[in-house]
Design an enzyme around this catalytic site. Structure first.
Site, PDB file in Angstrom:
ATOM      1  N   TYR A  74     -21.653  86.960 -55.563  1.00 34.04           N
ATOM      2  CA  TYR A  74     -21.776  87.044 -54.104  1.00 34.04           C
ATOM      3  C   TYR A  74     -20.978  85.930 -53.451  1.00 34.04           C
ATOM      4  CZ  TYR A  74     -25.187  83.160 -53.725  1.00 34.04           C
ATOM      5  OH  TYR A  74     -25.808  81.936 -53.747  1.00 34.04           O
ATOM      6  N   CYS A  75     -20.633  86.166 -52.165  1.00 37.84           N
ATOM      7  CA  CYS A  75     -19.923  85.137 -51.406  1.00 37.84           C
ATOM      8  C   CYS A  75     -20.525  85.030 -50.014  1.00 37.84           C
ATOM      9  CB  CYS A  75     -18.414  85.367 -51.411  1.00 37.84           C
ATOM     10  SG  CYS A  75     -17.858  87.035 -50.992  1.00 37.84           S
ATOM     11  N   ARG A  76     -19.740  85.305 -48.954  1.00 41.84           N
ATOM     12  CA  ARG A  76     -20.212  85.018 -47.595  1.00 41.84           C
ATOM     13  C   ARG A  76     -20.778  86.224 -46.861  1.00 41.84           C
ATOM     14  NH1 ARG A  76     -14.546  82.143 -47.150  1.00 41.84           N
ATOM     15  NH2 ARG A  76     -15.070  80.091 -48.022  1.00 41.84           N
TER      16      ARG A  76
END
Length: 225
Positions: A178-180
């Site tokens: 996951y990121c932003r």
């Protein structure tokens, strides 16, 4: 005495200040980045591919509109969202754009369809797999964003350094990167690297600010990799 018309004009002029602050794609990206946590102008410029001068000008506009505030940290200055309501407003604008502008879907599909497909999970699906101990959750954002707030128990493997640290990444279970949030590409970049090295990988479409908005807990500090 101020007349009725002058009063209403003055009030709507003040409300329009917030709209004007958000009425620029570069400023929207800066707000999106600051939803991850406080950052310096240098960090914001690098992550948004802007010059420091351009990022600084946009931040001055956001500051004048009370969207961001500055906090001195030694010899540097950090930019923060004024409060959680700013992040809420950004997510509302994003959601409304997805709902009413077909172009959002067209642009998104054109981008994702040109890449090798990656399984996408929402927060509920991730929670089920974590509860069953089926996956390993990996945060691929830069370290300072992980330290500012991350999913409890997530490992930190920033995408820029991922290839150099693959040997440290558990391989006995599928990875969820996951990121932003839904339009961040760091998790996609990480998925490409992981698949090329034999890992099974999915992408979480939600980000930290999305979890906070629905009351889910996050951890702060304590980098684990």
């Amino acid at each position: 005495m101020v007349g009725d018309r002058a009063f209403k004009d003055a009030i709507y002029e003040q409300i329009s200040r917030m709209g004007k602050a958000f009425a620029n794609p570069h400023r929207l990206e800066l707000v999106d980045l600051l939803c991850q946590g406080p950052m310096t102008v240098e960090q914001l410029a690098r992550k948004s591919n802007m010059s420091i001068g351009s990022a600084s000008q946009h931040l001055q506009h956001l500051r004048a509109s009370r969207v961001v505030r500055v906090v001195p940290r030694g010899t540097t200055r950090e930019y923060h969202l004024t409060d959680a309501k700013i992040g809420e407003l950004f997510r509302t604008l994003r959601s409304m754009s997805e709902r009413y502008y077909a172009e959002m879907s067209t642009i998104t599909h054109a981008f994702f369809d040109a890449r090798e497909p990656v399984e996408e999970l929402d927060t509920e699906a991730l929670q089920r797999r974590l509860a069953e101990n089926m996956v390993i959750l990996v945060d691929v954002r830069p370290p300072e964003e992980y330290l500012a707030g991350h999913w409890p128990g997530a490992l930190s493997f920033p995408v820029d350094d991922l290839e150099d640290h693959l040997a440290e990444l558990p391989s006995d279970k599928p990875i969820v990167a996951y990121c932003r949030g839904p339009y961040c590409v760091l998790a996609l970049q990480a998925a490409d690297i992981l698949r090329q090295n034999g890992y099974r990988v999915s992408r979480l479409i939600d980000g930290v600010s999305d979890w906070q908005a629905v009351g889910l807990p996050i951890e702060v500090g304590h980098r684990v990799s």
